[in-house]
Design an enzyme around this catalytic site. Sequence first.
Site, PDB file in Angstrom:
ATOM      1  N   GLU A 197      43.313   9.072  51.098  1.00 14.10           N
ATOM      2  CA  GLU A 197      43.933   9.654  51.356  1.00 14.10           C
ATOM      3  C   GLU A 197      45.270   8.909  52.079  1.00 14.10           C
ATOM      4  O   GLU A 197      46.739   9.600  52.259  1.00 14.10           O
ATOM      5  CB  GLU A 197      43.609  10.814  52.341  1.00 14.10           C
ATOM      6  CG  GLU A 197      43.487  10.821  53.436  1.00 14.10           C
ATOM      7  CD  GLU A 197      42.546  11.600  54.385  1.00 14.10           C
ATOM      8  OE1 GLU A 197      43.511  12.940  53.798  1.00 14.10           O
ATOM      9  OE2 GLU A 197      42.149  11.389  55.187  1.00 14.10           O
ATOM     10  N   ARG A 217      42.016  20.947  66.632  1.00 17.59           N
ATOM     11  CA  ARG A 217      42.746  19.863  67.479  1.00 17.59           C
ATOM     12  C   ARG A 217      43.627  20.216  68.295  1.00 17.59           C
ATOM     13  O   ARG A 217      44.217  21.226  68.598  1.00 17.59           O
ATOM     14  CB  ARG A 217      43.923  19.231  65.866  1.00 17.59           C
ATOM     15  CG  ARG A 217      42.597  18.247  65.758  1.00 17.59           C
ATOM     16  CD  ARG A 217      43.576  17.863  64.388  1.00 17.59           C
ATOM     17  NE  ARG A 217      42.254  17.527  63.281  1.00 17.59           N
ATOM     18  CZ  ARG A 217      41.846  16.614  63.106  1.00 17.59           C
ATOM     19  NH1 ARG A 217      41.370  15.971  64.036  1.00 17.59           N
ATOM     20  NH2 ARG A 217      41.055  16.065  62.140  1.00 17.59           N
ATOM     21  N   ASP A 244      36.003   8.734  59.268  1.00 15.95           N
ATOM     22  CA  ASP A 244      37.210   7.495  59.147  1.00 15.95           C
ATOM     23  C   ASP A 244      35.939   5.736  59.183  1.00 15.95           C
ATOM     24  O   ASP A 244      36.552   5.292  58.509  1.00 15.95           O
ATOM     25  CB  ASP A 244      38.034   7.792  59.060  1.00 15.95           C
ATOM     26  CG  ASP A 244      38.908   9.134  59.040  1.00 15.95           C
ATOM     27  OD1 ASP A 244      38.411   9.506  57.876  1.00 15.95           O
ATOM     28  OD2 ASP A 244      39.792   8.984  59.004  1.00 15.95           O
ATOM     29  N   THR A 266      39.379  12.335  71.264  1.00 20.23           N
ATOM     30  CA  THR A 266      39.023  12.512  71.838  1.00 20.23           C
ATOM     31  C   THR A 266      38.669  11.941  72.938  1.00 20.23           C
ATOM     32  O   THR A 266      38.587  12.216  74.433  1.00 20.23           O
ATOM     33  CB  THR A 266      37.831  13.627  70.973  1.00 20.23           C
ATOM     34  OG1 THR A 266      37.919  14.692  69.937  1.00 20.23           O
ATOM     35  CG2 THR A 266      36.644  14.030  72.331  1.00 20.23           C
ATOM     36  N   GLY A 292      38.129  16.532  63.907  1.00 21.74           N
ATOM     37  CA  GLY A 292      38.581  16.812  62.599  1.00 21.74           C
ATOM     38  C   GLY A 292      36.632  17.078  62.591  1.00 21.74           C
ATOM     39  O   GLY A 292      35.358  16.377  63.072  1.00 21.74           O
ATOM     40  N   MET A 316      38.568  10.353  51.632  1.00 21.02           N
ATOM     41  CA  MET A 316      38.956  10.880  53.090  1.00 21.02           C
ATOM     42  C   MET A 316      39.580   9.276  53.959  1.00 21.02           C
ATOM     43  O   MET A 316      39.244   8.067  52.872  1.00 21.02           O
ATOM     44  CB  MET A 316      38.525  11.044  53.877  1.00 21.02           C
ATOM     45  CG  MET A 316      38.707  12.674  53.986  1.00 21.02           C
ATOM     46  SD  MET A 316      38.209  14.076  55.607  1.00 21.02           S
ATOM     47  CE  MET A 316      39.060  15.210  55.090  1.00 21.02           C
ATOM     48  N   GLY A 317      40.113   9.154  54.365  1.00 23.91           N
ATOM     49  CA  GLY A 317      40.679   7.982  55.632  1.00 23.91           C
ATOM     50  C   GLY A 317      42.260   7.882  55.250  1.00 23.91           C
ATOM     51  O   GLY A 317      43.043   7.454  54.427  1.00 23.91           O
ATOM     52  N   ARG A 318      42.441   8.668  56.876  1.00 29.62           N
ATOM     53  CA  ARG A 318      44.000   8.507  57.386  1.00 29.62           C
ATOM     54  C   ARG A 318      45.178   7.523  57.552  1.00 29.62           C
ATOM     55  O   ARG A 318      45.787   7.125  56.443  1.00 29.62           O
ATOM     56  CB  ARG A 318      44.095   9.760  58.295  1.00 29.62           C
ATOM     57  CG  ARG A 318      45.193   9.776  59.260  1.00 29.62           C
ATOM     58  CD  ARG A 318      45.399  10.868  60.207  1.00 29.62           C
ATOM     59  NE  ARG A 318      44.874  12.021  60.071  1.00 29.62           N
ATOM     60  CZ  ARG A 318      44.183  12.075  60.426  1.00 29.62           C
ATOM     61  NH1 ARG A 318      43.408  12.060  61.732  1.00 29.62           N
ATOM     62  NH2 ARG A 318      44.085  14.068  60.523  1.00 29.62           N
TER      63      ARG A 318
HETATM   64  N1  ATP Z   1      46.389  10.726  73.893  1.00 32.59           N
HETATM   65  C1  ATP Z   1      45.868  11.704  74.106  1.00 32.59           C
HETATM   66  N2  ATP Z   1      45.413  12.248  75.250  1.00 32.59           N
HETATM   67  C2  ATP Z   1      44.788  13.127  75.569  1.00 32.59           C
HETATM   68  N3  ATP Z   1      43.362  14.010  74.617  1.00 32.59           N
HETATM   69  C3  ATP Z   1      44.205  13.412  73.387  1.00 32.59           C
HETATM   70  C4  ATP Z   1      44.791  12.205  73.147  1.00 32.59           C
HETATM   71  N4  ATP Z   1      44.884  12.507  71.417  1.00 32.59           N
HETATM   72  C5  ATP Z   1      44.099  13.007  70.561  1.00 32.59           C
HETATM   73  N5  ATP Z   1      43.667  14.451  71.787  1.00 32.59           N
HETATM   74  C6  ATP Z   1      43.054  15.270  72.212  1.00 32.59           C
HETATM   75  O1  ATP Z   1      41.428  15.547  71.370  1.00 32.59           O
HETATM   76  C7  ATP Z   1      41.154  16.566  70.585  1.00 32.59           C
HETATM   77  C8  ATP Z   1      40.904  15.659  69.279  1.00 32.59           C
HETATM   78  O2  ATP Z   1      41.509  14.688  68.886  1.00 32.59           O
HETATM   79  P1  ATP Z   1      42.111  14.643  67.689  1.00 32.59           P
HETATM   80  O3  ATP Z   1      42.552  16.332  66.786  1.00 32.59           O
HETATM   81  O4  ATP Z   1      43.296  13.436  67.102  1.00 32.59           O
HETATM   82  O5  ATP Z   1      40.391  14.001  66.669  1.00 32.59           O
HETATM   83  P2  ATP Z   1      39.878  12.344  66.812  1.00 32.59           P
HETATM   84  O6  ATP Z   1      39.004  13.107  68.589  1.00 32.59           O
HETATM   85  O7  ATP Z   1      40.751  11.610  66.536  1.00 32.59           O
HETATM   86  O8  ATP Z   1      39.516  12.985  65.924  1.00 32.59           O
HETATM   87  P3  ATP Z   1      38.949  12.961  64.276  1.00 32.59           P
HETATM   88  O9  ATP Z   1      40.394  11.734  63.704  1.00 32.59           O
HETATM   89  O10 ATP Z   1      38.127  12.192  64.186  1.00 32.59           O
HETATM   90  O11 ATP Z   1      39.904  13.756  63.717  1.00 32.59           O
HETATM   91  C9  ATP Z   1      42.235  17.343  70.307  1.00 32.59           C
HETATM   92  O12 ATP Z   1      41.775  18.639  71.374  1.00 32.59           O
HETATM   93  C10 ATP Z   1      43.268  16.482  71.171  1.00 32.59           C
HETATM   94  O13 ATP Z   1      44.285  17.880  71.850  1.00 32.59           O
HETATM   95  O1  F6P Z   2      42.460  18.874  57.818  1.00 30.01           O
HETATM   96  P1  F6P Z   2      41.887  18.151  59.348  1.00 30.01           P
HETATM   97  O2  F6P Z   2      40.598  19.082  59.131  1.00 30.01           O
HETATM   98  O3  F6P Z   2      42.850  17.863  60.549  1.00 30.01           O
HETATM   99  O4  F6P Z   2      41.742  17.144  58.555  1.00 30.01           O
HETATM  100  C1  F6P Z   2      41.719  15.787  58.336  1.00 30.01           C
HETATM  101  C2  F6P Z   2      41.451  14.400  58.906  1.00 30.01           C
HETATM  102  O5  F6P Z   2      40.466  14.885  59.841  1.00 30.01           O
HETATM  103  C3  F6P Z   2      39.832  13.381  59.166  1.00 30.01           C
HETATM  104  O6  F6P Z   2      38.630  14.277  58.459  1.00 30.01           O
HETATM  105  C4  F6P Z   2      39.552  12.189  60.369  1.00 30.01           C
HETATM  106  O7  F6P Z   2      38.726  13.150  60.839  1.00 30.01           O
HETATM  107  C5  F6P Z   2      40.745  12.785  57.916  1.00 30.01           C
HETATM  108  O8  F6P Z   2      40.211  11.524  57.396  1.00 30.01           O
HETATM  109  C6  F6P Z   2      41.919  13.657  57.404  1.00 30.01           C
HETATM  110  O9  F6P Z   2      42.581  12.604  57.218  1.00 30.01           O
HETATM  111 MG    MG Z   3      41.644  10.276  65.146  1.00 22.73          MG
END
Ligand code: ATP
Ligand code: F6P
Ligand code: MG
Length: 520
Positions: free
Chosen positions: A360, A205, A261, A233, A142, A304-306
């Site tokens: 949220e 994602r 978050d 990520t 995100g 926000m705040g999953r």
């Molecule tokens: N366990 C995992 N192993 C490998 N890749 C992962 C894993 N979890 C997530 N990813 C990859 O990392 C990228 C981002 O993951 P995710 O959508 O969960 O967001 P994030 O990096 O946690 O950021 P945020 O939660 O702040 O939005 C995606 O491309 C996803 O495929």
């Molecule tokens: O709607 P999107 O872009 O997938 O992201 C929403 C989620 O991403 C976050 O902002 C974390 O990056 C969460 O707080 C929220 O639930």
């Molecule tokens: Mg995350």
Amino acid sequence: MELSVSFFAARPHSCVLPVVPARPDLKLRRRPLTLRRRSAIRAQVSDPSRCRETDDDGFVLEDVPHLTNFIPDLPSYPNPLHKSQAYAIVKQTFVSPEDVVAEKIVVRKDSPRGVHFRRAGPREKVYFKSEEVRACVVTCGGLCPGINTVIREIVCGLNYMYGVDDILGIEGGYRGFYSKNTSQLTPKVVNDIHKRGGTFLRTSRGGHDTQKIVDNIQDRGINQVYIIGGDGTQKGAALIYQEVEKRGLQVAVAGIPKTIDNDIAVIDKSFGFDTAVEEAQRAINAAHVEVESVENGVGVVKLMGRYSGFIAMFATLASRDVDCCLIPESPFYLEGKGGLFEFVEQRLKENGHVVIVLAEGAGQEYVAQSMHTVDGRDASGNRLLLDVGLWLSQQIKDHFTKVQKMAINMKYIDPTYMIRAIPSNASDNIYCTLLAQSAVHGAMAGYTGFTVGPVNSRHAYIPISRVTETQNIVKLTDRMWARLLASTNQPSFLNSDEVMLGKVDRAIIEQINNRKITSI
Ligand SMILES: Nc1ncnc2c1ncn2[C@@H]1O[C@H](COP(=O)(O)OP(=O)(O)OP(=O)(O)O)[C@@H](O)[C@H]1O
Ligand SMILES: O=P(O)(O)OC[C@H]1O[C@](O)(CO)[C@@H](O)[C@@H]1O
Ligand SMILES: [Mg+2]
């Protein structure tokens, strides 16, 4: 004083502990560890990218891998910063290999010295010739205020400090490695991007395919990979590092933690968080203005705040106009003594209005129960949230009009994306600059498989697994939540017989606080 630290290499596919040559940047330990002790320590750490050293006085170094672990003959070169104008009069340009950052700074006099991380910053020697570096930058997950500043400063840092001019932008997150063209990033191209929200490189994602990504890294001749993203990520970055090591590639993998978050473990705070909390004030102010201008005004603001309620908690503490804050970590209930309805009624009687801020992710189980919905997931496997703000607003409206026969003026404000789609504020911008420069120094110095971030205000190189094994959540047993309760004077929802989850005792609170949210 010389620190008694040393290093033993993490071997990805073996439990046997090889004694490898001493790291070029570390002095020999004073008291060598016995093999038995080393094995015991090694056994505590299941992740191969994690190197943990301990000593008799309880000093622990949680070290990050170095390219020389798996490419022993890698040549090193004097750091170009030796000749840098910027650092010309700096007293100590280079961070000593013995400088470490303590994970805990509040300790007891007789407690063991505890866990430490390698201090971030430029090193005397680098393991890349500037003209041979081909770096790339990718952003995943995100949005978050400040991503563009980090991109900009990686590009400018590599170019201005180390003379690197071959930097690729990977477009659209992890899948961009294998499904999109790259763009060339120069200081000129990124010059203005920090003034904009979002990510210049775009994001996505899902789509993490380790083999395809590393194939692509290899095919394109990339040798430094800068990965900006949240917990998901960083898990992906750890897999990329492991594959790079398995293939024996001279590729430095650097993770820069990003999440609105603020749920990334170990580091003090994630960038963009302060900006988001500041922006949230505008929504809370609007709610307050609206509800104090009408009779029986009830304002509900969803932030926000999953899985963690940091934004809601800090926005509430900052505002002082909030009567009640609801977060995922703290179960709440609506009806009966000590419940939310009773509290709202009381505040309406006292003040004529009430403002509720909720994260949220709060009360998701209650919403799911009443809506009979199935669990949805996004492309990365994160739980899709139901609209708790809408649900709560409706519950309050129904209760007061149908049960209490009392007319209320409900104002529901959902600024969700607005707080993360803005450019970062001044202090976040500075923070982003430090993160980017620390990542660049680390990669040039040959560290790999690391995440960079501030630990007790000092930037450190942290093993990726340390920041992904748990998620930061608001600890109800810590003082910060108590401060919030003391500030709003809201019910804690923990001392009633009618708590929805049954009897909430200390054990349950501990369980909530200690739960590990495993990745999906
Ligand atoms: N366990 C995992 N192993 C490998 N890749 C992962 C894993 N979890 C997530 N990813 C990859 O990392 C990228 C981002 O993951 P995710 O959508 O969960 O967001 P994030 O990096 O946690 O950021 P945020 O939660 O702040 O939005 C995606 O491309 C996803 O495929
Ligand atoms: O709607 P999107 O872009 O997938 O992201 C929403 C989620 O991403 C976050 O902002 C974390 O990056 C969460 O707080 C929220 O639930
Ligand atoms: Mg995350």
